[in-house]
Design a protein around this motif. Structure first.
Motif, PDB file in Angstrom:
ATOM      1  N   PHE A   4       0.851  -1.195   0.000  1.00 44.45           N
ATOM      2  CA  PHE A   4       0.000   0.000   0.000  1.00 44.45           C
ATOM      3  C   PHE A   4       0.887   1.245   0.000  1.00 44.45           C
ATOM      4  CE2 PHE A   4      -2.240  -3.487   1.882  1.00 44.45           C
ATOM      5  CZ  PHE A   4      -3.534  -3.396   1.392  1.00 44.45           C
ATOM      6  N   PHE A   5       0.664   2.093  -1.004  1.00 46.33           N
ATOM      7  CA  PHE A   5       1.443   3.326  -1.146  1.00 46.33           C
ATOM      8  C   PHE A   5       0.495   4.513  -1.126  1.00 46.33           C
ATOM      9  CE2 PHE A   5       3.780  -0.019  -3.329  1.00 46.33           C
ATOM     10  CZ  PHE A   5       5.072   0.140  -2.839  1.00 46.33           C
ATOM     11  N   SER A   6       0.861   5.518  -0.333  1.00 44.65           N
ATOM     12  CA  SER A   6       0.016   6.703  -0.222  1.00 44.65           C
ATOM     13  C   SER A   6       0.862   7.960  -0.396  1.00 44.65           C
ATOM     14  CB  SER A   6      -0.675   6.725   1.147  1.00 44.65           C
ATOM     15  OG  SER A   6      -1.479   7.888   1.290  1.00 44.65           O
ATOM     16  N   LYS A  19      -7.100  12.834  -3.044  1.00 43.87           N
ATOM     17  CA  LYS A  19      -6.279  13.442  -1.997  1.00 43.87           C
ATOM     18  C   LYS A  19      -6.019  12.426  -0.895  1.00 43.87           C
ATOM     19  CE  LYS A  19      -5.789  17.611   0.776  1.00 43.87           C
ATOM     20  NZ  LYS A  19      -6.369  18.922   1.143  1.00 43.87           N
ATOM     21  N   ASN A  20      -4.733  12.297  -0.519  1.00 37.46           N
ATOM     22  CA  ASN A  20      -4.300  11.322   0.487  1.00 37.46           C
ATOM     23  C   ASN A  20      -4.731   9.900   0.127  1.00 37.46           C
ATOM     24  OD1 ASN A  20      -3.082  13.285   2.244  1.00 37.46           O
ATOM     25  ND2 ASN A  20      -5.152  13.873   2.879  1.00 37.46           N
ATOM     26  N   GLY A  21      -4.813   9.633  -1.172  1.00 36.15           N
ATOM     27  CA  GLY A  21      -5.223   8.311  -1.642  1.00 36.15           C
ATOM     28  C   GLY A  21      -4.189   7.235  -1.344  1.00 36.15           C
ATOM     29  N   ILE A  22      -4.642   5.990  -1.397  1.00 33.70           N
ATOM     30  CA  ILE A  22      -3.766   4.851  -1.149  1.00 33.70           C
ATOM     31  C   ILE A  22      -3.886   3.894  -2.324  1.00 33.70           C
ATOM     32  CG2 ILE A  22      -3.219   2.927   0.371  1.00 33.70           C
ATOM     33  CD1 ILE A  22      -5.419   5.624   1.761  1.00 33.70           C
ATOM     34  N   VAL A  23      -2.762   3.568  -2.964  1.00 32.22           N
ATOM     35  CA  VAL A  23      -2.740   2.632  -4.082  1.00 32.22           C
ATOM     36  C   VAL A  23      -2.376   1.255  -3.542  1.00 32.22           C
ATOM     37  CG1 VAL A  23      -1.796   2.084  -6.344  1.00 32.22           C
ATOM     38  CG2 VAL A  23      -1.978   4.473  -5.622  1.00 32.22           C
ATOM     39  N   GLU A  24      -3.210   0.275  -3.830  1.00 34.67           N
ATOM     40  CA  GLU A  24      -2.936  -1.102  -3.436  1.00 34.67           C
ATOM     41  C   GLU A  24      -2.428  -1.878  -4.646  1.00 34.67           C
ATOM     42  OE1 GLU A  24      -5.186  -5.090  -1.602  1.00 34.67           O
ATOM     43  OE2 GLU A  24      -6.283  -3.184  -1.843  1.00 34.67           O
ATOM     44  N   THR A  46      -0.127  -2.043   6.643  1.00 41.25           N
ATOM     45  CA  THR A  46       1.046  -1.163   6.647  1.00 41.25           C
ATOM     46  C   THR A  46       1.019  -0.308   5.389  1.00 41.25           C
ATOM     47  OG1 THR A  46       2.356  -2.759   7.892  1.00 41.25           O
ATOM     48  CG2 THR A  46       3.562  -1.040   6.682  1.00 41.25           C
ATOM     49  N   ILE A  47       0.962   1.010   5.581  1.00 33.99           N
ATOM     50  CA  ILE A  47       0.873   1.928   4.444  1.00 33.99           C
ATOM     51  C   ILE A  47       2.130   2.776   4.380  1.00 33.99           C
ATOM     52  CG2 ILE A  47      -0.425   3.832   3.403  1.00 33.99           C
ATOM     53  CD1 ILE A  47      -2.909   2.788   4.882  1.00 33.99           C
ATOM     54  N   ASP A  48       2.806   2.730   3.249  1.00 42.00           N
ATOM     55  CA  ASP A  48       3.982   3.584   3.029  1.00 42.00           C
ATOM     56  C   ASP A  48       3.500   4.949   2.576  1.00 42.00           C
ATOM     57  OD1 ASP A  48       5.827   1.550   3.634  1.00 42.00           O
ATOM     58  OD2 ASP A  48       5.703   0.752   1.603  1.00 42.00           O
ATOM     59  N   GLU A 384      11.846  21.907  -8.837  1.00 42.87           N
ATOM     60  CA  GLU A 384      12.585  21.028  -7.928  1.00 42.87           C
ATOM     61  C   GLU A 384      12.029  19.615  -7.887  1.00 42.87           C
ATOM     62  OE1 GLU A 384      11.464  24.191  -6.875  1.00 42.87           O
ATOM     63  OE2 GLU A 384      13.434  24.922  -7.546  1.00 42.87           O
ATOM     64  N   THR A 385      10.932  19.364  -8.582  1.00 46.31           N
ATOM     65  CA  THR A 385      10.300  18.050  -8.521  1.00 46.31           C
ATOM     66  C   THR A 385      11.245  16.953  -8.997  1.00 46.31           C
ATOM     67  OG1 THR A 385       8.085  18.978  -8.826  1.00 46.31           O
ATOM     68  CG2 THR A 385       8.361  16.646  -9.338  1.00 46.31           C
ATOM     69  N   GLU A 386      11.244  15.830  -8.273  1.00 42.84           N
ATOM     70  CA  GLU A 386      12.050  14.666  -8.622  1.00 42.84           C
ATOM     71  C   GLU A 386      11.128  13.460  -8.776  1.00 42.84           C
ATOM     72  OE1 GLU A 386      14.946  14.046  -5.587  1.00 42.84           O
ATOM     73  OE2 GLU A 386      15.784  16.075  -5.736  1.00 42.84           O
ATOM     74  N   VAL A 387      11.567  12.485  -9.560  1.00 40.76           N
ATOM     75  CA  VAL A 387      10.781  11.259  -9.719  1.00 40.76           C
ATOM     76  C   VAL A 387      11.509  10.107  -9.024  1.00 40.76           C
ATOM     77  CG1 VAL A 387      11.819  10.800 -12.004  1.00 40.76           C
ATOM     78  CG2 VAL A 387       9.685   9.648 -11.335  1.00 40.76           C
ATOM     79  N   ILE A 388      10.767   9.369  -8.229  1.00 39.65           N
ATOM     80  CA  ILE A 388      11.266   8.172  -7.561  1.00 39.65           C
ATOM     81  C   ILE A 388      10.414   6.998  -8.026  1.00 39.65           C
ATOM     82  CG2 ILE A 388      11.722   7.015  -5.357  1.00 39.65           C
ATOM     83  CD1 ILE A 388      13.383   9.546  -5.758  1.00 39.65           C
ATOM     84  N   ARG A 389      11.039   5.990  -8.530  1.00 41.16           N
ATOM     85  CA  ARG A 389      10.290   4.824  -8.989  1.00 41.16           C
ATOM     86  C   ARG A 389       9.946   3.934  -7.803  1.00 41.16           C
ATOM     87  NH1 ARG A 389      10.856   1.992 -14.617  1.00 41.16           N
ATOM     88  NH2 ARG A 389       9.268   0.392 -14.367  1.00 41.16           N
ATOM     89  N   LEU A 390       8.659   3.763  -7.527  1.00 34.63           N
ATOM     90  CA  LEU A 390       8.217   2.918  -6.420  1.00 34.63           C
ATOM     91  C   LEU A 390       8.116   1.453  -6.835  1.00 34.63           C
ATOM     92  CD1 LEU A 390       5.413   5.201  -4.890  1.00 34.63           C
ATOM     93  CD2 LEU A 390       7.782   4.944  -4.112  1.00 34.63           C
ATOM     94  N   ILE A 391       7.677   1.245  -8.083  1.00 36.28           N
ATOM     95  CA  ILE A 391       7.563  -0.114  -8.628  1.00 36.28           C
ATOM     96  C   ILE A 391       8.102  -0.119 -10.053  1.00 36.28           C
ATOM     97  CG2 ILE A 391       5.968  -1.913  -9.376  1.00 36.28           C
ATOM     98  CD1 ILE A 391       4.169  -1.220  -7.114  1.00 36.28           C
TER      99      ILE A 391
END
Length: 391
Positions: A4-6, A19-24, A46-48, A384-391
């Motif tokens: 779970f990523f939020s 807003k404040n969504g959670i991706v499963e 557990t939500i990241d 200043e935005t950066e991209v981080i690959r979560l998956i």
């Protein structure tokens, strides 16, 4: 096991931001759904949680992987014709060096959150890199042939190259209006119709292209002379290049027109009036690198045609990063909402490449990849935005 990523916002590319969504997602990256905060189904999970915006993996619809070894070789702001001359004269290199550069470029694309690429190729040298990559590639094998009598041979040569790539994700396409004859355009359209594959064509990257077609003058005449090409049979058309070559293609043929730096409002209306199956691709950082100019994006967004983004090659760009292209667009066109341009960077490209069943949006059952954009401002990106690959 599901994860779970939020973030401050989840922007699925299709549908509204949450807003404040959670991706499963599953451990295989399959989207199970987007939850709103407080959903009882999340109890005990557990939500990241991150600051920023979660978006789908990016789609880069225009690249040239096999030019990666030319990074930093050609100076900026030369204009297209001198740029082409230098690519032709300087692209030859040891295969080992080319392979090493392509592998590094493929890694760079992946690290910048890009999950799929529409890549132009003139040889089969990138086939092994693509076969092993974590990125989905659709290869557009470019055909060049301005001489009408060579049209059939040029197409046959392209087949030899195309057969070394995955047939399901390979198209044979025209390079550009200034490098492909009418006869060859028609053969390519027949092939696209037969194989039900899209075309991707460089379009109006320089005003010199329009000068050639309108008046048969300008720097392209010197370009052909230097190459030893006889173009005495070519006649001035009294109209821009786009309005000249598009009638050689079927209206139904899915066509990506790339760059469009000098595409006029009349050209855009020409496409609209004819009901063409056209998608516009912008590569703003490459346009600035070569011509120090940008397309008039405001002229394009009033019509039904979709827009995608590309990086072009490392010969004409400092990095292979769709976020960098988005930043440039928002710097020069600040009134564009990110909720719209995120579609250019994701779902629109997936739809053009025919992979929207799996890529391009955060929808249940898809495996689109998951990017976190840090240092954002609400639903807007910043310099200043950066991209981080979560998956």
């Amino acid at each position: 096991m599901n994860f779970f990523f939020s973030a401050d916002y989840v922007l699925p590319a299709i549908g509204e931001a949450v807003k404040n969504g959670i991706v499963e997602v599953t451990d295989n990256g399959v989207i199970c759904g987007i939850h709103t905060p407080g959903n009882p189904a999340l109890s005990g999970k557990t939500i990241d949680k991150y600051d920023g915006i979660i978006v789908p993996g990016f789609i880069n619809t225009h690249c040239h992987l096999e030019l990666s070894h030319m990074a930093g070789v050609i100076p900026k702001h030369t204009g297209l014709v001198p740029f082409l001359q230098q690519v032709i004269s300087m692209r030859a290199a040891e295969e080992r060096l080319v392979q090493k550069a392509m592998k590094a470029a493929d890694k760079q694309l992946h690290e910048h959150g890009i999950v799929a690429v529409g890549d132009h190729a003139n040889t089969a040298i990138s086939a092994s890199i693509k076969a092993e990559s974590r990125i989905h590639y659709h290869t557009f094998v470019e055909v060049l042939g301005f001489e009408p009598e060579l049209a059939n041979q040029k197409l046959a040569d392209a087949f030899i190259i195309a057969n070394q790539f995955d047939k399901k994700t390979t198209s044979i396409t025209a390079h550009a209006p200034y490098s492909v004859s009418k006869e060859l355009f028609k053969l390519l359209d027949d092939e696209a119709t037969k194989q039900q594959m899209p075309l991707s064509i460089h379009n109006q990257e320089s005003e010199e292209e329009n000068r050639l077609f309108r008046y048969k003058n300008g720097k392209f005449l010197d370009f052909y002379e230097a190459l030893g090409k006889d173009i005495t049979g070519f006649k001035a058309q009294a109209r821009n290049s786009l309005q000249t070559f598009m009638p050689y293609l079927s209206r139904e043929t899915p066509t990506l027109l790339v760059h469009n730096t000098y595409t006029s409002s009349k050209d855009i209306f020409f496409i609209e009036r004819q009901g063409r199956n056209v998608t516009w691709c912008f590569c703003p950082n490459a346009n600035l690198y070569i011509e120090n100019a940008l397309p008039k994006i405001g002229n394009f967004i009033h019509y039904r045609h979709k827009i995608t983004l590309g990086t072009d090659s490392l010969a004409s760009n400092d990095r292979l990063c769709i976020l960098s292209e988005l930043k440039t667009i928002h710097q020069h066109f600040p009134n564009l909402p990110f909720t719209e341009t995120i579609k250019w960077a994701t779902i629109n490209g997936a739809e053009f490449l025919g992979i929207a069943d799996n890529y391009g949006s955060l929808e249940s059952g898809k495996t689109p990849g998951l990017n976190l954009l840090k240092h954002t401002n609400g639903l807007a990106i910043t310099p200043e935005t950066e991209v981080i690959r979560l998956i």
